[in-house]
Motif scaffolding. Structure first.
Motif, mmCIF file in Angstrom:
data_model
loop_
_atom_site.group_PDB
_atom_site.id
_atom_site.type_symbol
_atom_site.label_atom_id
_atom_site.label_comp_id
_atom_site.label_asym_id
_atom_site.label_seq_id
_atom_site.Cartn_x
_atom_site.Cartn_y
_atom_site.Cartn_z
ATOM 1 N N VAL A 71 -3.951 -8.729 -26.380
ATOM 2 C CA VAL A 71 -2.883 -9.155 -27.276
ATOM 3 C C VAL A 71 -1.538 -8.736 -26.693
ATOM 4 N N ILE A 72 -0.655 -9.718 -26.498
ATOM 5 C CA ILE A 72 0.693 -9.430 -25.994
ATOM 6 C C ILE A 72 1.689 -9.955 -27.021
ATOM 7 N N VAL A 73 2.571 -9.096 -27.490
ATOM 8 C CA VAL A 73 3.561 -9.519 -28.482
ATOM 9 C C VAL A 73 4.957 -9.127 -28.023
ATOM 10 N N SER A 74 5.956 -9.889 -28.484
ATOM 11 C CA SER A 74 7.350 -9.517 -28.230
ATOM 12 C C SER A 74 8.113 -9.608 -29.540
ATOM 13 N N GLY A 75 9.065 -8.698 -29.717
ATOM 14 C CA GLY A 75 9.846 -8.725 -30.941
ATOM 15 C C GLY A 75 10.828 -7.579 -31.019
ATOM 16 N N LEU A 76 11.717 -7.673 -31.974
ATOM 17 C CA LEU A 76 12.720 -6.640 -32.206
ATOM 18 C C LEU A 76 12.083 -5.409 -32.836
ATOM 19 N N ASP A 77 12.457 -4.230 -32.356
ATOM 20 C CA ASP A 77 11.949 -3.007 -32.983
ATOM 21 C C ASP A 77 12.867 -2.507 -34.089
ATOM 22 N N THR A 78 14.130 -2.955 -34.096
ATOM 23 C CA THR A 78 15.057 -2.596 -35.170
ATOM 24 C C THR A 78 15.798 -3.835 -35.655
ATOM 25 N N ASP A 79 16.279 -3.783 -36.899
ATOM 26 C CA ASP A 79 17.022 -4.912 -37.441
ATOM 27 C C ASP A 79 18.513 -4.769 -37.129
ATOM 28 N N TYR A 80 19.334 -5.580 -37.762
ATOM 29 C CA TYR A 80 20.769 -5.603 -37.444
ATOM 30 C C TYR A 80 21.511 -4.341 -37.883
ATOM 31 N N LEU A 81 20.834 -3.503 -38.695
ATOM 32 C CA LEU A 81 21.415 -2.211 -39.101
ATOM 33 C C LEU A 81 20.738 -1.040 -38.392
ATOM 34 N N ARG A 82 19.989 -1.321 -37.352
ATOM 35 C CA ARG A 82 19.292 -0.318 -36.534
ATOM 36 C C ARG A 82 18.154 0.369 -37.286
ATOM 37 N N ARG A 83 17.610 -0.299 -38.296
ATOM 38 C CA ARG A 83 16.471 0.231 -39.031
ATOM 39 C C ARG A 83 15.176 -0.312 -38.436
ATOM 40 N N PRO A 84 14.069 0.454 -38.513
ATOM 41 C CA PRO A 84 12.780 -0.058 -38.021
ATOM 42 C C PRO A 84 12.474 -1.418 -38.639
ATOM 43 N N PHE A 85 12.023 -2.355 -37.819
ATOM 44 C CA PHE A 85 11.915 -3.751 -38.240
ATOM 45 C C PHE A 85 10.450 -4.182 -38.366
ATOM 46 N N GLY A 86 10.053 -4.490 -39.592
ATOM 47 C CA GLY A 86 8.765 -5.121 -39.840
ATOM 48 C C GLY A 86 7.580 -4.344 -39.300
ATOM 49 N N ILE A 87 6.646 -5.072 -38.675
ATOM 50 C CA ILE A 87 5.403 -4.472 -38.196
ATOM 51 C C ILE A 87 5.520 -3.898 -36.789
ATOM 52 N N VAL A 88 6.671 -4.094 -36.138
ATOM 53 C CA VAL A 88 6.797 -3.661 -34.741
ATOM 54 C C VAL A 88 6.654 -2.151 -34.575
ATOM 55 N N PRO A 89 7.272 -1.307 -35.427
ATOM 56 C CA PRO A 89 7.067 0.137 -35.258
ATOM 57 C C PRO A 89 5.587 0.543 -35.295
ATOM 58 N N SER A 90 4.804 -0.091 -36.162
ATOM 59 C CA SER A 90 3.368 0.197 -36.212
ATOM 60 C C SER A 90 2.681 -0.257 -34.930
ATOM 61 N N LEU A 91 3.077 -1.427 -34.434
ATOM 62 C CA LEU A 91 2.497 -1.925 -33.186
ATOM 63 C C LEU A 91 2.811 -0.992 -32.017
ATOM 64 N N LEU A 92 4.025 -0.447 -32.007
ATOM 65 C CA LEU A 92 4.407 0.465 -30.929
ATOM 66 C C LEU A 92 3.500 1.681 -30.897
ATOM 67 N N SER A 93 3.110 2.168 -32.066
ATOM 68 C CA SER A 93 2.257 3.354 -32.113
ATOM 69 C C SER A 93 0.815 3.048 -31.767
ATOM 70 N N MET A 94 0.396 1.793 -31.922
ATOM 71 C CA MET A 94 -0.994 1.404 -31.664
ATOM 72 C C MET A 94 -1.215 0.845 -30.262
ATOM 73 N N ALA A 95 -0.133 0.443 -29.594
ATOM 74 C CA ALA A 95 -0.248 -0.285 -28.326
ATOM 75 C C ALA A 95 -0.656 0.619 -27.167
ATOM 76 N N GLU A 96 -1.403 0.022 -26.238
ATOM 77 C CA GLU A 96 -1.718 0.718 -24.990
ATOM 78 C C GLU A 96 -0.561 0.651 -24.003
ATOM 79 N N ASN A 97 0.247 -0.395 -24.142
ATOM 80 C CA ASN A 97 1.333 -0.608 -23.181
ATOM 81 C C ASN A 97 2.589 -1.050 -23.933
ATOM 82 N N VAL A 98 3.704 -0.334 -23.736
ATOM 83 C CA VAL A 98 4.970 -0.673 -24.383
ATOM 84 C C VAL A 98 6.059 -0.834 -23.328
ATOM 85 N N THR A 99 6.776 -1.946 -23.394
ATOM 86 C CA THR A 99 7.923 -2.190 -22.519
ATOM 87 C C THR A 99 9.157 -2.336 -23.395
ATOM 88 N N LYS A 100 10.122 -1.429 -23.236
ATOM 89 C CA LYS A 100 11.366 -1.519 -24.013
ATOM 90 C C LYS A 100 12.490 -1.959 -23.084
#
Length: 201
Positions: free
Chosen positions: A112-141
């Motif tokens: 599974v490869i996903v791309s998306g914003l980790d924060t919204d326009y106010l720099r707050r954690p955005f949606g499901i991405v923070p959870s994905l970051l903690s579960m992922a084997e590989n993270v590219t920022k």
């Protein structure tokens, strides 16, 4: 040390707007194609900024995609063919059910490869991405370039006064900014709003 991962894994590509997330996702999809790994490509159905049925990067690279609104639609598309991998663009617009599906697919041996914003326009954690970051084997920022100071940009600054989380846009609505310039921009917007209210009175 060389690391060998199992077949099922989650890769997350994240960063602010204008940082090249879609470009990186397309590159990885092409690598899977070269390796003859059949990949389902998904984007949110309502995201038609550049195309209805393609993911298009700002450099002009593009690939055909399926549109989906929710986990059920993604699951149905995935079941139609013998896919070994799935790539999802703009994953921050999907809800928790898609997060659960992503985990299930990875557990079943799907890449599974996903791309998306980790924060919204106010720099707050955005949606499901923070959870994905903690579960992922590989993270590219990835980083963009701050339009104000030209330092590395890690945030997406909204130029217009609209509080909707799901506001699609491009350069007319958003800018890439560093933390410092984002804070200054929000301060200036607040000050302008106060001044406008005074004038209305």
């Amino acid at each position: 040390m060389y690391k060998k991962f199992s077949d099922g894994m989650i890769e997350v590509i994240t960063g602010p707007m204008f940082s090249g997330k879609s470009e990186e996702l397309l590159k990885r999809i092409r690598i899977l194609e070269y390796a003859n790994i059949k990949t389902l490509v998904i984007k949110p159905a309502f995201d038609n900024r550049f195309s209805d049925d393609e993911i298009i990067s700002r450099s002009g690279a593009k690939i055909s995609t399926h549109n989906a609104n929710n986990a059920e639609e993604i699951k149905e598309l995935f079941s139609k063919k013998n896919y070994k991998a799935i790539a999802i663009d703009e994953v921050h617009f999907f809800n928790k059910e898609v997060l659960n599906l992503i985990c299930e697919l990875a557990d079943d041996g799907v890449r599974v490869i996903v791309s998306g914003l980790d924060t919204d326009y106010l720099r707050r954690p955005f949606g499901i991405v923070p959870s994905l970051l903690s579960m992922a084997e590989n993270v590219t920022k990835l980083h963009a370039v701050c339009v104000k100071c030209k330092n590395a940009a890690t945030t997406s600054f909204r130029k217009i006064n609209n509080k909707s989380i799901k506001l699609l846009g491009d350069t007319e609505e958003y800018e890439a900014r560093c933390r410092s310039c984002h804070i200054k921009g929000e301060f200036n917007k607040t000050r302008e709003k106060i001044e406008d209210n005074k004038e209305e009175k």
